[in-house]
Motif scaffolding. Structure first.
Motif, PDB file in Angstrom:
ATOM      1  N   LEU A  14       0.948  -1.219  -0.006  1.00 28.35           N
ATOM      2  CA  LEU A  14      -0.170  -0.043   0.170  1.00 28.35           C
ATOM      3  C   LEU A  14       0.738   1.162   0.072  1.00 28.35           C
ATOM      4  CD1 LEU A  14      -2.812  -1.472   2.281  1.00 28.35           C
ATOM      5  CD2 LEU A  14      -3.126  -0.364   0.066  1.00 28.35           C
ATOM      6  N   ALA A  15       2.064   1.155   0.702  1.00 22.85           N
ATOM      7  CA  ALA A  15       2.734   2.472   0.771  1.00 22.85           C
ATOM      8  C   ALA A  15       3.630   2.603  -0.526  1.00 22.85           C
ATOM      9  CB  ALA A  15       3.960   2.131   2.035  1.00 22.85           C
ATOM     10  N   GLU A  39      -7.584  -7.737   4.778  1.00 25.95           N
ATOM     11  CA  GLU A  39      -8.970  -7.018   5.591  1.00 25.95           C
ATOM     12  C   GLU A  39      -8.381  -6.285   6.883  1.00 25.95           C
ATOM     13  OE1 GLU A  39     -12.343  -9.808   5.163  1.00 25.95           O
ATOM     14  OE2 GLU A  39     -12.421  -9.318   3.218  1.00 25.95           O
ATOM     15  N   LEU A  40      -7.851  -6.951   7.714  1.00 25.59           N
ATOM     16  CA  LEU A  40      -7.463  -6.642   9.143  1.00 25.59           C
ATOM     17  C   LEU A  40      -6.358  -5.461   8.800  1.00 25.59           C
ATOM     18  CD1 LEU A  40      -7.194  -9.820  11.138  1.00 25.59           C
ATOM     19  CD2 LEU A  40      -8.625  -7.982  11.752  1.00 25.59           C
ATOM     20  N   VAL A  41      -5.640  -5.387   8.024  1.00 25.98           N
ATOM     21  CA  VAL A  41      -4.446  -4.631   7.832  1.00 25.98           C
ATOM     22  C   VAL A  41      -5.141  -3.229   7.033  1.00 25.98           C
ATOM     23  CG1 VAL A  41      -2.510  -4.142   6.463  1.00 25.98           C
ATOM     24  CG2 VAL A  41      -2.657  -6.226   7.562  1.00 25.98           C
ATOM     25  N   LEU A  42      -5.980  -3.360   6.051  1.00 30.85           N
ATOM     26  CA  LEU A  42      -6.803  -2.271   5.340  1.00 30.85           C
ATOM     27  C   LEU A  42      -7.682  -1.618   6.526  1.00 30.85           C
ATOM     28  CD1 LEU A  42      -8.093  -4.127   2.080  1.00 30.85           C
ATOM     29  CD2 LEU A  42      -6.334  -2.220   2.642  1.00 30.85           C
ATOM     30  N   SER A  43      -8.474  -2.382   7.302  1.00 31.48           N
ATOM     31  CA  SER A  43      -9.179  -1.744   8.457  1.00 31.48           C
ATOM     32  C   SER A  43      -8.412  -0.996   9.327  1.00 31.48           C
ATOM     33  CB  SER A  43     -10.202  -2.424   9.012  1.00 31.48           C
ATOM     34  OG  SER A  43      -9.464  -3.555   9.707  1.00 31.48           O
ATOM     35  N   SER A  50      -3.961   6.427   7.351  1.00 26.79           N
ATOM     36  CA  SER A  50      -2.694   6.130   6.505  1.00 26.79           C
ATOM     37  C   SER A  50      -2.897   5.763   5.343  1.00 26.79           C
ATOM     38  CB  SER A  50      -1.650   5.261   7.223  1.00 26.79           C
ATOM     39  OG  SER A  50      -2.444   4.114   7.334  1.00 26.79           O
ATOM     40  N   ILE A  51      -4.230   5.437   4.996  1.00 32.76           N
ATOM     41  CA  ILE A  51      -4.685   5.088   3.619  1.00 32.76           C
ATOM     42  C   ILE A  51      -6.120   5.764   3.535  1.00 32.76           C
ATOM     43  CG2 ILE A  51      -3.387   3.116   3.399  1.00 32.76           C
ATOM     44  CD1 ILE A  51      -5.802   1.447   3.676  1.00 32.76           C
ATOM     45  N   ARG A  61     -11.055   0.911  -3.805  1.00 32.79           N
ATOM     46  CA  ARG A  61      -9.360   0.772  -4.057  1.00 32.79           C
ATOM     47  C   ARG A  61      -8.965   1.482  -2.842  1.00 32.79           C
ATOM     48  NH1 ARG A  61      -7.807  -1.268  -8.580  1.00 32.79           N
ATOM     49  NH2 ARG A  61      -9.206  -1.582 -10.219  1.00 32.79           N
ATOM     50  N   TYR A  62      -7.633   1.513  -2.603  1.00 35.57           N
ATOM     51  CA  TYR A  62      -7.047   2.149  -1.368  1.00 35.57           C
ATOM     52  C   TYR A  62      -5.669   2.647  -1.805  1.00 35.57           C
ATOM     53  CZ  TYR A  62     -10.099  -1.229   0.627  1.00 35.57           C
ATOM     54  OH  TYR A  62     -11.234  -1.734   1.326  1.00 35.57           O
TER      55      TYR A  62
END
Length: 65
Positions: A14-15, A39-43, A50-51, A61-62
């Motif tokens: 993501l970074a 999903e855990l990391v995204l939430s 941070s996103i 999309r993120y």
């Protein structure tokens, strides 16, 4: 070299994403990581601000802020 934790690998993707990336695209890059972990990391990253999430449901999309 020590292997990065699964959550760190997802955060790294993501970074480094230049364009918004979907959950499906993240999963394709790390086939050994479960949907649940992604999903855990995204939430967690959304909560930390941070996103940014663009769109909803399957079209979401993120991108890093």
């Amino acid at each position: 070299m020590k292997k990065a934790k699964k959550s760190e690998r997802v955060e790294c993707i993501l970074a480094n994403a230049i364009v918004p990336i979907s959950k499906k695209e993240i999963l394709e890059k790390v086939p050994d990581i479960s949907v649940k972990t992604v999903e855990l990391v995204l939430s967690k990253m959304l909560k930390n601000n941070s996103i940014k999430k663009i769109g909803t449901y399957k079209d979401a999309r993120y991108i890093k802020k």
